[in-house]
Motif scaffolding. Structure first.
Motif, PDB file in Angstrom:
ATOM      1  N   TYR A   1      60.116  27.515  -5.311  1.00  0.00           N
ATOM      2  CA  TYR A   1      60.877  28.268  -6.307  1.00  0.00           C
ATOM      3  C   TYR A   1      60.205  28.267  -7.674  1.00  0.00           C
ATOM      4  N   LEU A   2      59.082  27.589  -7.757  1.00  0.00           N
ATOM      5  CA  LEU A   2      58.353  27.509  -9.027  1.00  0.00           C
ATOM      6  C   LEU A   2      57.609  28.819  -9.256  1.00  0.00           C
ATOM      7  N   GLN A   3      57.950  29.527 -10.348  1.00  0.00           N
ATOM      8  CA  GLN A   3      57.379  30.846 -10.592  1.00  0.00           C
ATOM      9  C   GLN A   3      56.144  30.799 -11.481  1.00  0.00           C
ATOM     10  N   ASN A   4      56.138  29.937 -12.463  1.00  0.00           N
ATOM     11  CA  ASN A   4      55.018  29.839 -13.390  1.00  0.00           C
ATOM     12  C   ASN A   4      54.835  28.396 -13.832  1.00  0.00           C
ATOM     13  N   ILE A   5      53.591  28.049 -14.141  1.00  0.00           N
ATOM     14  CA  ILE A   5      53.282  26.742 -14.726  1.00  0.00           C
ATOM     15  C   ILE A   5      52.610  27.021 -16.070  1.00  0.00           C
ATOM     16  N   TYR A   6      53.210  26.515 -17.139  1.00  0.00           N
ATOM     17  CA  TYR A   6      52.679  26.772 -18.472  1.00  0.00           C
ATOM     18  C   TYR A   6      52.007  25.515 -19.026  1.00  0.00           C
ATOM     19  N   VAL A   7      50.848  25.720 -19.639  1.00  0.00           N
ATOM     20  CA  VAL A   7      50.086  24.620 -20.216  1.00  0.00           C
ATOM     21  C   VAL A   7      50.141  24.716 -21.735  1.00  0.00           C
ATOM     22  N   ASP A   8      50.350  23.604 -22.393  1.00  0.00           N
ATOM     23  CA  ASP A   8      50.401  23.568 -23.845  1.00  0.00           C
ATOM     24  C   ASP A   8      49.096  24.124 -24.426  1.00  0.00           C
ATOM     25  N   ASP A   9      49.221  24.934 -25.471  1.00  0.00           N
ATOM     26  CA  ASP A   9      48.045  25.565 -26.074  1.00  0.00           C
ATOM     27  C   ASP A   9      47.046  24.555 -26.633  1.00  0.00           C
TER      28      ASP A   9
ATOM     29  N   ASN B   1      46.151  21.813 -25.159  1.00  0.00           N
ATOM     30  CA  ASN B   1      45.467  21.120 -24.074  1.00  0.00           C
ATOM     31  C   ASN B   1      44.022  21.606 -23.991  1.00  0.00           C
ATOM     32  N   GLU B   2      43.086  20.691 -24.123  1.00  0.00           N
ATOM     33  CA  GLU B   2      41.669  21.064 -24.133  1.00  0.00           C
ATOM     34  C   GLU B   2      41.062  21.138 -22.734  1.00  0.00           C
ATOM     35  N   LYS B   3      41.749  20.569 -21.764  1.00  0.00           N
ATOM     36  CA  LYS B   3      41.198  20.516 -20.410  1.00  0.00           C
ATOM     37  C   LYS B   3      41.736  21.629 -19.518  1.00  0.00           C
ATOM     38  N   TYR B   4      43.041  21.868 -19.577  1.00  0.00           N
ATOM     39  CA  TYR B   4      43.688  22.853 -18.717  1.00  0.00           C
ATOM     40  C   TYR B   4      44.241  24.013 -19.533  1.00  0.00           C
ATOM     41  N   PHE B   5      44.405  25.150 -18.864  1.00  0.00           N
ATOM     42  CA  PHE B   5      45.084  26.288 -19.481  1.00  0.00           C
ATOM     43  C   PHE B   5      45.738  27.104 -18.376  1.00  0.00           C
ATOM     44  N   ASP B   6      46.663  27.947 -18.756  1.00  0.00           N
ATOM     45  CA  ASP B   6      47.329  28.781 -17.758  1.00  0.00           C
ATOM     46  C   ASP B   6      46.981  30.247 -17.965  1.00  0.00           C
ATOM     47  N   HIS B   7      46.971  30.978 -16.874  1.00  0.00           N
ATOM     48  CA  HIS B   7      46.784  32.426 -16.898  1.00  0.00           C
ATOM     49  C   HIS B   7      47.664  33.012 -15.811  1.00  0.00           C
ATOM     50  N   ASP B   8      48.572  33.892 -16.208  1.00  0.00           N
ATOM     51  CA  ASP B   8      49.523  34.491 -15.268  1.00  0.00           C
ATOM     52  C   ASP B   8      50.302  33.421 -14.506  1.00  0.00           C
ATOM     53  N   GLY B   9      50.604  32.318 -15.175  1.00  0.00           N
ATOM     54  CA  GLY B   9      51.400  31.256 -14.561  1.00  0.00           C
ATOM     55  C   GLY B   9      50.641  30.338 -13.637  1.00  0.00           C
ATOM     56  N   VAL B  10      49.324  30.523 -13.540  1.00  0.00           N
ATOM     57  CA  VAL B  10      48.463  29.709 -12.676  1.00  0.00           C
ATOM     58  C   VAL B  10      47.633  28.774 -13.546  1.00  0.00           C
ATOM     59  N   VAL B  11      47.416  27.545 -13.079  1.00  0.00           N
ATOM     60  CA  VAL B  11      46.703  26.540 -13.881  1.00  0.00           C
ATOM     61  C   VAL B  11      45.212  26.523 -13.539  1.00  0.00           C
ATOM     62  N   TYR B  12      44.392  26.534 -14.596  1.00  0.00           N
ATOM     63  CA  TYR B  12      42.940  26.454 -14.468  1.00  0.00           C
ATOM     64  C   TYR B  12      42.423  25.276 -15.291  1.00  0.00           C
ATOM     65  N   GLU B  13      41.268  24.780 -14.876  1.00  0.00           N
ATOM     66  CA  GLU B  13      40.594  23.707 -15.618  1.00  0.00           C
ATOM     67  C   GLU B  13      39.303  24.237 -16.201  1.00  0.00           C
ATOM     68  N   ARG B  14      39.032  23.910 -17.455  1.00  0.00           N
ATOM     69  CA  ARG B  14      37.765  24.273 -18.074  1.00  0.00           C
ATOM     70  C   ARG B  14      36.686  23.308 -17.586  1.00  0.00           C
ATOM     71  N   LEU B  15      35.599  23.845 -17.053  1.00  0.00           N
ATOM     72  CA  LEU B  15      34.525  23.009 -16.526  1.00  0.00           C
ATOM     73  C   LEU B  15      33.413  22.864 -17.555  1.00  0.00           C
ATOM     74  N   SER B  16      32.687  21.763 -17.471  1.00  0.00           N
ATOM     75  CA  SER B  16      31.587  21.532 -18.407  1.00  0.00           C
ATOM     76  C   SER B  16      30.487  22.571 -18.241  1.00  0.00           C
ATOM     77  N   SER B  17      30.440  23.214 -17.059  1.00  0.00           N
ATOM     78  CA  SER B  17      29.439  24.243 -16.795  1.00  0.00           C
ATOM     79  C   SER B  17      29.753  25.541 -17.524  1.00  0.00           C
ATOM     80  N   GLY B  18      30.965  25.630 -18.056  1.00  0.00           N
ATOM     81  CA  GLY B  18      31.361  26.840 -18.762  1.00  0.00           C
ATOM     82  C   GLY B  18      32.296  27.730 -17.970  1.00  0.00           C
ATOM     83  N   GLY B  19      32.423  27.494 -16.661  1.00  0.00           N
ATOM     84  CA  GLY B  19      33.335  28.268 -15.840  1.00  0.00           C
ATOM     85  C   GLY B  19      34.700  27.613 -15.746  1.00  0.00           C
ATOM     86  N   TYR B  20      35.512  28.120 -14.826  1.00  0.00           N
ATOM     87  CA  TYR B  20      36.856  27.597 -14.636  1.00  0.00           C
ATOM     88  C   TYR B  20      37.055  27.170 -13.187  1.00  0.00           C
ATOM     89  N   LYS B  21      37.966  26.245 -13.010  1.00  0.00           N
ATOM     90  CA  LYS B  21      38.379  25.814 -11.671  1.00  0.00           C
ATOM     91  C   LYS B  21      39.865  26.113 -11.518  1.00  0.00           C
TER      92      LYS B  21
END
Length: 207
Positions: free
Chosen positions: A23-31, A33-53
């Motif tokens: 029933y979880l529709q979105n996951i929001y990350v605090d602005d 947060n330097e490690k994680y961020f959300d996009h369209d309710g989905v959580v991503y991690e910033r990688l040291s390579s410059g991309g996202y996980k």
């Protein structure tokens, strides 16, 4: 979480942290947060390579188009997303971790890259198991890849046993070729989604 959880700086999100939260529709990350961020309710991690996980997908999602610039789909990222039906993977994704799609009802997986992402897992060649697609209704899933690349995919490690499910589709032509005659429409079979590149500059004029 009630569909609006917060993830704060300094924490780590473990694999399958939100599994079976149907029933979880979105996951929001605090602005902040330097490690994680959300996009369209989905959580991503910033990688040291410059991309996202891609880290975690909320269980109520039915369709997900993964963010451009994502290079890795994390282990169990879609685990327990029993509502998910279709996922679009951008060409920037180079690896898919083990059990990424476990316990889903995924029926359509579209890959925009001409080079198959590496599938990580313990089975030498069984991509269905390593990706979690056996539990994800593997006998009915359709995997769509760009036209002319199926042979490349089925020759890649862990993609070979996915051959019966792989079909090809035509990528949109962004080369600025000859314009079609006014009033004509082109149809491409098996396309389920249309992508408008540089959509911010797309305008429609009325005469």
């Amino acid at each position: 979480l009630a569909g609006s959880g917060k993830v704060y700086t300094g924490c780590n999100i473990e694999n399958a942290a939100f599994a079976d939260c149907i029933y979880l529709q979105n996951i929001y990350v605090d602005d902040e947060n330097e490690k994680y961020f959300d996009h369209d309710g989905v959580v991503y991690e910033r990688l040291s390579s410059g991309g996202y996980k891609l880290v975690a997908v909320p269980g109520a999602k039915t369709n997900v188009t993964i963010l451009e610039g994502t290079t890795q789909i994390g282990a169990s990222a879609f685990d327990g997303c029993s509502n998910i039906m279709a996922v679009v993977i951008p060409a920037t994704v180079t690896s898919i971790d083990q059990y990424a799609f476990t316990d889903t009802k995924l029926s359509s997986l579209t890959l925009l890259g001409t080079t198959p992402p590496t599938v990580n897992g313990g089975n030498t060649s069984h991509g269905l198991y390593d990706m979690g697609l056996v539990n994800a209704n593997g006998t009915h899933i359709r995997i769509q890849v760009p036209a002319g690349t199926k042979a490349t995919y089925v020759e890649a490690n862990r993609w070979s046993d996915l051959e019966p499910y792989i079909t090809e589709f035509e990528l949109p032509d962004t080369g600025g070729g000859e314009e079609e005659e006014e009033g004509t429409t082109s149809y491409v079979p098996h396309i389920e989604k249309i992508f408008l590149y540089d959509s911010e500059n797309y305008t429609r004029t009325e005469e």
